[in-house]
Design a protein around this motif. Structure first.
Motif, PDB file in Angstrom:
ATOM      1  N   LEU A  56       0.909  -1.171  -0.042  1.00 18.41           N
ATOM      2  CA  LEU A  56      -0.021  -0.081   0.101  1.00 18.41           C
ATOM      3  C   LEU A  56       0.881   1.122   0.130  1.00 18.41           C
ATOM      4  O   LEU A  56       0.620   2.079  -0.810  1.00 18.41           O
ATOM      5  CB  LEU A  56      -0.999  -0.138   1.111  1.00 18.41           C
ATOM      6  N   ARG A  57       2.055   1.252   0.864  1.00 23.32           N
ATOM      7  CA  ARG A  57       2.691   2.530   0.883  1.00 23.32           C
ATOM      8  C   ARG A  57       3.513   2.708  -0.484  1.00 23.32           C
ATOM      9  O   ARG A  57       3.668   3.862  -0.819  1.00 23.32           O
ATOM     10  CB  ARG A  57       3.776   2.336   1.855  1.00 23.32           C
ATOM     11  N   LYS A  58       4.080   1.540  -1.142  1.00 20.46           N
ATOM     12  CA  LYS A  58       4.609   1.548  -2.547  1.00 20.46           C
ATOM     13  C   LYS A  58       3.657   2.097  -3.450  1.00 20.46           C
ATOM     14  O   LYS A  58       4.147   3.209  -4.143  1.00 20.46           O
ATOM     15  CB  LYS A  58       5.066   0.019  -2.730  1.00 20.46           C
ATOM     16  N   LYS A  59       2.477   1.744  -3.579  1.00 16.11           N
ATOM     17  CA  LYS A  59       1.500   2.404  -4.264  1.00 16.11           C
ATOM     18  C   LYS A  59       1.062   3.742  -4.157  1.00 16.11           C
ATOM     19  O   LYS A  59       1.045   4.605  -5.173  1.00 16.11           O
ATOM     20  CB  LYS A  59       0.137   1.642  -4.384  1.00 16.11           C
ATOM     21  N   MET A  60       1.225   4.073  -2.858  1.00 17.22           N
ATOM     22  CA  MET A  60       0.740   5.622  -2.564  1.00 17.22           C
ATOM     23  C   MET A  60       2.167   6.385  -3.057  1.00 17.22           C
ATOM     24  O   MET A  60       1.830   7.615  -3.536  1.00 17.22           O
ATOM     25  CB  MET A  60       0.554   5.803  -1.148  1.00 17.22           C
ATOM     26  N   ARG A  61       3.249   5.666  -2.890  1.00 22.23           N
ATOM     27  CA  ARG A  61       4.367   6.595  -3.129  1.00 22.23           C
ATOM     28  C   ARG A  61       4.469   6.928  -4.882  1.00 22.23           C
ATOM     29  O   ARG A  61       4.873   7.938  -5.370  1.00 22.23           O
ATOM     30  CB  ARG A  61       5.722   6.038  -2.916  1.00 22.23           C
ATOM     31  N   ASP A  62       4.166   5.749  -5.535  1.00 21.88           N
ATOM     32  CA  ASP A  62       3.924   5.789  -6.836  1.00 21.88           C
ATOM     33  C   ASP A  62       3.073   6.847  -7.574  1.00 21.88           C
ATOM     34  O   ASP A  62       3.140   7.373  -8.400  1.00 21.88           O
ATOM     35  CB  ASP A  62       3.624   4.560  -7.462  1.00 21.88           C
ATOM     36  N   ALA A  63       2.031   7.052  -6.832  1.00 21.29           N
ATOM     37  CA  ALA A  63       0.836   7.948  -6.953  1.00 21.29           C
ATOM     38  C   ALA A  63       1.285   9.069  -6.506  1.00 21.29           C
ATOM     39  O   ALA A  63       0.473  10.271  -6.600  1.00 21.29           O
ATOM     40  CB  ALA A  63      -0.344   7.571  -6.597  1.00 21.29           C
ATOM     41  N   SER A  64       2.419   9.600  -5.864  1.00 24.49           N
ATOM     42  CA  SER A  64       2.847  10.752  -5.417  1.00 24.49           C
ATOM     43  C   SER A  64       1.729  11.315  -4.207  1.00 24.49           C
ATOM     44  O   SER A  64       1.499  12.555  -3.928  1.00 24.49           O
ATOM     45  CB  SER A  64       2.856  11.995  -6.433  1.00 24.49           C
ATOM     46  N   VAL A  65       1.374  10.273  -3.226  1.00 30.44           N
ATOM     47  CA  VAL A  65       0.648  10.555  -2.273  1.00 30.44           C
ATOM     48  C   VAL A  65       1.462  10.061  -1.011  1.00 30.44           C
ATOM     49  O   VAL A  65       1.984   8.938  -0.987  1.00 30.44           O
ATOM     50  CB  VAL A  65      -0.590   9.535  -2.422  1.00 30.44           C
TER      51      VAL A  65
END
Length: 178
Positions: free
Chosen positions: A39-48
């Motif tokens: 989840l954290r990786k996906k958020m980083r990828d989305a600039s969140v």
């Protein structure tokens, strides 16, 4: 009296809430470490930016940001916050996509411009096609189309008069050259 660590957390959350264009609250209770890292990786990828926070500290940070229209009842249960700084739509889309595929993560609510968003409103923002820039371009196109038509209708008689005068000048110039 808050401890030094809590005071630092409050200051950090105050800064993040003040800078964020949207903050989305989710419940991640029961999520495995592997899934949390995903989840954290996906958020980083989305600039969140994704952060787990205590509800009391979030409430104090929102008060420090003068979010008077915010319903503080959203700060209950286990809470993680996704901070979107640039594009509200992209941040909501990233969270909605993840919560739609997860059986554990639950979308609680959101904060937009100091106001409370329900989970349904966050989902609605997340389902908007494109992003913030696409929405802006569609609004500009919607406004520009009719304005362009009005301009063309208003300027048509003057443009036609110029063409007539130009043709007449060419005829007169052509007659004197012979």
């Amino acid at each position: 009296m808050p401890t030094q660590a809590k005071a630092q957390s409050i200051d950090e959350l105050t800064e993040k809430l003040g800078r964020a264009t949207i903050a989305i609250l989710v419940q991640t209770q029961g999520l495995s470490v592997k899934d949390m890292n995903d989840l954290r990786k996906k958020m980083r990828d989305a600039s969140v930016e994704f952060k787990i926070a205590k509800n009391t500290l979030l409430r104090i940070a929102s008060e420090r940001n003068n979010m008077t229209e915010l319903d503080t009842s959203i700060f209950n249960g286990q809470t993680a916050v996704a901070f979107g700084y640039d594009d509200e739509v992209a941040a909501a889309k990233a969270i909605v996509d993840y919560t739609g595929n997860s059986k554990v993560v639950v979308l609680k609510s959101g904060i937009l411009a100091g106001r409370t968003l329900s989970a349904e409103q966050v989902e609605g923002i997340g389902k908007i096609k494109g992003g913030k820039n696409q929405i802006k371009s569609e609004v500009v196109g919607t406004i520009q189309g009719p304005l362009s038509n009005v301009f063309n209708v208003i300027s048509a008689p003057m443009r036609e008069l110029c063409y007539v005068l130009q043709n007449h000048a060419e005829q007169l110039g052509g007659a004197s050259a012979e």
